[in-house]
Design a protein around this motif. Structure first.
Motif, short mmCIF file in Angstrom:
data_model
loop_
_atom_site.label_atom_id
_atom_site.label_comp_id
_atom_site.label_asym_id
_atom_site.label_seq_id
_atom_site.Cartn_x
_atom_site.Cartn_y
_atom_site.Cartn_z
N ALA A 100 0.69 -1.26 0.07
CA ALA A 100 0.08 0.14 0.09
C ALA A 100 0.73 1.21 -0.03
O ALA A 100 1.92 1.22 0.23
N SER A 101 0.22 2.37 -0.06
CA SER A 101 0.91 3.64 -0.25
C SER A 101 -0.26 4.62 0.48
O SER A 101 -1.12 4.66 0.52
N ILE A 102 0.79 5.58 1.35
CA ILE A 102 -0.15 6.27 2.26
C ILE A 102 0.74 7.71 2.22
O ILE A 102 1.82 7.70 2.43
N ASP A 103 -0.06 8.87 2.26
CA ASP A 103 0.50 10.08 2.39
C ASP A 103 0.33 10.42 3.96
O ASP A 103 -0.79 10.66 4.57
N GLY A 104 1.36 11.10 4.60
CA GLY A 104 1.13 11.71 6.04
C GLY A 104 1.65 13.00 6.11
O GLY A 104 2.61 13.49 5.33
N GLN A 105 0.81 14.19 6.60
CA GLN A 105 1.32 15.41 6.72
C GLN A 105 1.11 15.76 8.31
O GLN A 105 0.32 15.85 8.61
N ALA A 106 2.57 15.99 8.85
CA ALA A 106 2.81 16.30 9.99
C ALA A 106 2.40 18.03 10.39
O ALA A 106 3.14 18.75 9.54
N TYR A 107 2.09 18.26 11.60
CA TYR A 107 2.43 19.63 12.00
C TYR A 107 2.31 19.55 13.55
O TYR A 107 1.94 18.60 14.28
N SER A 108 3.24 20.44 14.17
CA SER A 108 3.23 20.51 15.57
C SER A 108 3.54 21.85 16.18
O SER A 108 3.84 23.08 15.44
#
Length: 213
Positions: A100-108
């Motif tokens: 599978a492929s997944i996009d992750g977008q982080a913010y902190s």
């Protein structure tokens, strides 16, 4: 992992040779007392844990992504930073085959402590805060173990720890190298039913150029 190691070595070399490369400003301007800073950069993502999906141990690999941060410098040593990254792709494999492929977008949002005087050429810093990572574009590989399944990944939430170094070019501009560790996980669902957790706990190693005002 090799790309992160290469970038880390480059960052160490930059910090080691910085005192010779950057001359102190002679105009009388100073970095002290400047209360806002922004940094644009690029980070490489490497998961430190591999999720188990539907009973199968998988192998996760990340990629690079642009980043942007803005900080309020409460004092010359203490700041509060809002940081965010563009989407970074995760490639998931089972038994060496793409699953599978997944996009992750982080913010902190983090508190930071910067060591030394504001005009020091090299200034290490540490930080601790809270992050959320949103996942999207979840896709099963056409011939993988999850072929035909509908994948959903919930937002991961948890603590983020940062270590880094700023190298002052002049009182306004500086170069930055940092590493961020993101703790936290979210449920993975197949066809609406829970089938595991993300548990990527990625490390992001990056470089950037910043300005303070």
């Amino acid at each position: 992992m090799l790309s992160i190691r290469t970038l880390t070595l480059a960052l160490a070399a930059t910090a080691a040779f910085a005192p010779a490369a950057f001359a102190q400003d002679a105009s009388g301007d100073t970095a002290a007392g400047k209360r806002f800073s922004v940094v644009g950069g690029y980070s490489l993502t490497e998961p430190t844990r591999n999720p188990v999906i539907d009973g199968n141990l998988t192998k996760a690999e990340g990629e690079g992504t642009p980043t942007l941060s803005a900080a309020w410098n409460i004092t010359d040593n203490i700041s509060v930073e809002a940081w965010g990254a563009d989407k970074a792709g995760y490639r998931i494999a089972t038994g060496g085959n793409k699953t599978a492929s997944i996009d992750g977008q982080a913010y902190s949002l983090s508190g930071q402590y910067h060591f030394g005087a504001a005009d020091n050429t090299v200034r290490p810093f540490v930080g601790l805060g809270y992050h959320e990572t949103n996942y999207s574009n979840e896709k099963a590989a056409g011939s993988g173990a999850l072929a035909g399944d509908r994948i959903g990944v919930e937002t991961a939430k948890g603590a983020v720890a940062t270590v880094g170094v700023d190298v002052n070019i002049n009182p306004t501009w500086f170069a930055r190298a940092d590493a961020r560790y993101f703790d936290g996980d979210g449920d993975i669902k197949l066809n609406g039913a829970k089938a595991g957790t993300t548990e990527f706990n990625p490390v992001m190693v990056g470089v950037g150029i910043g300005a303070r005002f």
